[in-house]
Design an enzyme around this catalytic site. Structure first.
Site, PDB file in Angstrom:
ATOM      1  CB  VAL A 155      46.466  32.043  32.959  1.00  0.00           C
ATOM      2  CG1 VAL A 155      45.609  31.094  32.140  1.00  0.00           C
ATOM      3  CG2 VAL A 155      45.627  33.095  33.669  1.00  0.00           C
TER       4      VAL A 155
ATOM      5  CE  LYS B  36      40.507  42.482  31.693  1.00  0.00           C
ATOM      6  NZ  LYS B  36      40.605  41.157  31.047  1.00  0.00           N
TER       7      LYS B  36
ATOM      8  CE1 TYR C  54      38.841  43.085  34.714  1.00  0.00           C
ATOM      9  CE2 TYR C  54      38.018  45.196  33.928  1.00  0.00           C
ATOM     10  CZ  TYR C  54      38.055  43.819  33.840  1.00  0.00           C
ATOM     11  OH  TYR C  54      37.303  43.170  32.883  1.00  0.00           O
TER      12      TYR C  54
HETATM   13  P1  NAP Z   1      33.714  35.267  34.715  1.00  0.00           P
HETATM   14  O1  NAP Z   1      32.321  34.885  34.378  1.00  0.00           O
HETATM   15  O2  NAP Z   1      34.052  35.714  36.093  1.00  0.00           O
HETATM   16  O3  NAP Z   1      34.683  34.045  34.310  1.00  0.00           O
HETATM   17  C1  NAP Z   1      36.052  34.175  34.495  1.00  0.00           C
HETATM   18  C2  NAP Z   1      36.756  32.984  33.905  1.00  0.00           C
HETATM   19  O4  NAP Z   1      38.159  33.165  34.105  1.00  0.00           O
HETATM   20  C3  NAP Z   1      36.372  31.691  34.574  1.00  0.00           C
HETATM   21  O5  NAP Z   1      36.273  30.674  33.604  1.00  0.00           O
HETATM   22  C4  NAP Z   1      37.553  31.421  35.505  1.00  0.00           C
HETATM   23  O6  NAP Z   1      37.788  30.041  35.690  1.00  0.00           O
HETATM   24  C5  NAP Z   1      38.697  32.000  34.711  1.00  0.00           C
HETATM   25  N1  NAP Z   1      39.865  32.306  35.538  1.00  0.00           N
HETATM   26  C6  NAP Z   1      39.967  33.213  36.530  1.00  0.00           C
HETATM   27  N2  NAP Z   1      41.207  33.189  37.054  1.00  0.00           N
HETATM   28  C7  NAP Z   1      41.896  32.246  36.355  1.00  0.00           C
HETATM   29  C8  NAP Z   1      43.225  31.763  36.422  1.00  0.00           C
HETATM   30  N3  NAP Z   1      44.108  32.233  37.310  1.00  0.00           N
HETATM   31  N4  NAP Z   1      43.604  30.781  35.554  1.00  0.00           N
HETATM   32  C9  NAP Z   1      42.730  30.296  34.655  1.00  0.00           C
HETATM   33  N5  NAP Z   1      41.448  30.715  34.548  1.00  0.00           N
HETATM   34  C10 NAP Z   1      41.046  31.673  35.398  1.00  0.00           C
HETATM   35  O7  NAP Z   1      34.234  36.436  33.762  1.00  0.00           O
HETATM   36  P2  NAP Z   1      33.675  36.970  32.368  1.00  0.00           P
HETATM   37  O8  NAP Z   1      32.742  38.071  32.641  1.00  0.00           O
HETATM   38  O9  NAP Z   1      33.261  35.853  31.504  1.00  0.00           O
HETATM   39  O10 NAP Z   1      35.002  37.643  31.809  1.00  0.00           O
HETATM   40  C11 NAP Z   1      35.871  37.003  30.887  1.00  0.00           C
HETATM   41  C12 NAP Z   1      36.921  38.002  30.451  1.00  0.00           C
HETATM   42  O11 NAP Z   1      36.293  39.139  29.860  1.00  0.00           O
HETATM   43  C13 NAP Z   1      37.766  38.547  31.587  1.00  0.00           C
HETATM   44  O12 NAP Z   1      39.094  38.745  31.161  1.00  0.00           O
HETATM   45  C14 NAP Z   1      37.131  39.877  31.897  1.00  0.00           C
HETATM   46  O13 NAP Z   1      38.016  40.767  32.489  1.00  0.00           O
HETATM   47  C15 NAP Z   1      36.717  40.321  30.516  1.00  0.00           C
HETATM   48  N6  NAP Z   1      35.638  41.309  30.514  1.00  0.00           N
HETATM   49  C16 NAP Z   1      34.427  41.016  31.046  1.00  0.00           C
HETATM   50  C17 NAP Z   1      33.424  41.983  31.025  1.00  0.00           C
HETATM   51  C18 NAP Z   1      32.043  41.742  31.584  1.00  0.00           C
HETATM   52  O14 NAP Z   1      31.261  42.691  31.630  1.00  0.00           O
HETATM   53  N7  NAP Z   1      31.695  40.534  31.996  1.00  0.00           N
HETATM   54  C19 NAP Z   1      33.691  43.247  30.476  1.00  0.00           C
HETATM   55  C20 NAP Z   1      34.948  43.503  29.940  1.00  0.00           C
HETATM   56  C21 NAP Z   1      35.922  42.523  29.967  1.00  0.00           C
HETATM   57  P3  NAP Z   1      37.562  29.273  37.102  1.00  0.00           P
HETATM   58  O15 NAP Z   1      36.239  29.673  37.627  1.00  0.00           O
HETATM   59  O16 NAP Z   1      37.665  27.852  36.698  1.00  0.00           O
HETATM   60  O17 NAP Z   1      38.696  29.701  37.974  1.00  0.00           O
END
Ligand code: NAP
Length: 246
Positions: free
Chosen positions: A63, A158, A154
């Site tokens: 992306v 955000k 980060y």
């Molecule tokens: P995660 O488990 O680390 O998964 C991240 C996802 O993003 C994976 O599917 C990864 O795909 C994809 N990704 C990363 N870089 C990419 C790129 N350049 N192009 C396309 N896909 C990409 O993260 P998560 O915890 O589910 O978080 C999802 C979202 O929620 C993020 O935006 C994160 O900042 C936000 N968030 C998470 C939390 C939390 O506590 N977990 C809290 C607040 C916000 P690949 O592995 O295939 O690269």
């Protein structure tokens, strides 16, 4: 509920994105699971949806890459004939204290988390305007609302997403396209799994509900914002954080 709708969920190979893809598919949407590196996990996510009778395809696209996003969105529109829901969920962390943070780590996080959403909205919004309807949901974070030491890159990305959400909401509202953000707190995924026990304990101490959230709880909020019923909500940031930031 979402029958006949096409949804793109970026970063849906794992974690929150995968849960959102599952939820939207369970409501009848044809879901495009975007991933960057985790091809096998994306295939697994697709299989799980198909086994439950849902419709899903997978699409590799970084992306952060503008040209890849243009082709990605165009290919999806060509294949499905419409684009109704876009969830900009892909995100990364590269944490470190400001004075030690490298330029590369700052740029990478902004490029994926913030510019990534611009890249997809840039091309998806054209189709949604033509359709005179659409739902765009950007995954922000409590970090972008309240800030967090060790996450300057980060938190900036955000917080930027919230500004992008509001500007896009104002631009697209007259054609029936809503744009909202979700600000999760600590959610149980690979992203938070790497945190040390002490960091996790300190985090839980700041959460009124006293526990981390589950990806499915964020997915429920995303499904609501994607629904017809949410048609009078735009430019908002919905917190799914156990009360962490009020
Ligand atoms: P995660 O488990 O680390 O998964 C991240 C996802 O993003 C994976 O599917 C990864 O795909 C994809 N990704 C990363 N870089 C990419 C790129 N350049 N192009 C396309 N896909 C990409 O993260 P998560 O915890 O589910 O978080 C999802 C979202 O929620 C993020 O935006 C994160 O900042 C936000 N968030 C998470 C939390 C939390 O506590 N977990 C809290 C607040 C916000 P690949 O592995 O295939 O690269």
């Amino acid at each position: 509920m979402l029958e006949g709708k096409t949804a793109i969920v970026t970063g849906a190979s794992r974690g929150i994105g995968k849960a959102i893809a599952q939820k939207l598919a369970s409501q009848g949407a044809a879901v495009v699971i975007n991933y960057n590196g985790s091809e096998e996990k994306a295939q697994e996510a697709q299989r799980e949806i198909q086994e439950k009778g849902g419709t899903a395809s997978i699409y590799r696209c970084n992306v952060a890459d503008y040209a890849q996003c243009e082709k990605f969105i165009q290919d999806v529109i060509q294949e499905y004939g419409s684009l109704d829901i876009l969830v900009n969920n892909a995100g990364i962390t590269k944490d470190g204290l400001l004075m030690k943070m490298t330029e590369e780590d700052f740029d990478k996080v902004i490029a994926t988390n913030l510019k990534g959403a611009f890249n997809t909205i840039r091309f998806a919004s054209r189709q949604m305007l033509k359709q005179r309807s659409g739902r765009i949901i950007n995954m922000s974070s409590v970090s972008g609302v309240a800030g967090n030491a060790g996450q300057a890159n980060y938190a900036a990305s955000k917080a930027g997403l919230i500004g992008l959400t509001k500007a896009a909401a104002r631009e697209l509202a007259s054609r029936g396209v809503t744009v909202n953000a979700i600000a999760p707190g600590f959610i149980e995924t690979d992203m938070t799994d790497v945190l040390g026990v002490k960091v996790k304990e300190a985090a839980v101490a700041q959460i009124p509900l006293g526990r981390f959230g589950k990806p499915e709880q964020v997915a429920a909020a995303a499904a609501f914002l994607a629904s017809e019923e949410a048609g009078y909500i735009t430019g908002q940031t919905l917190h799914v954080d156990g009360g962490m930031v009020m």
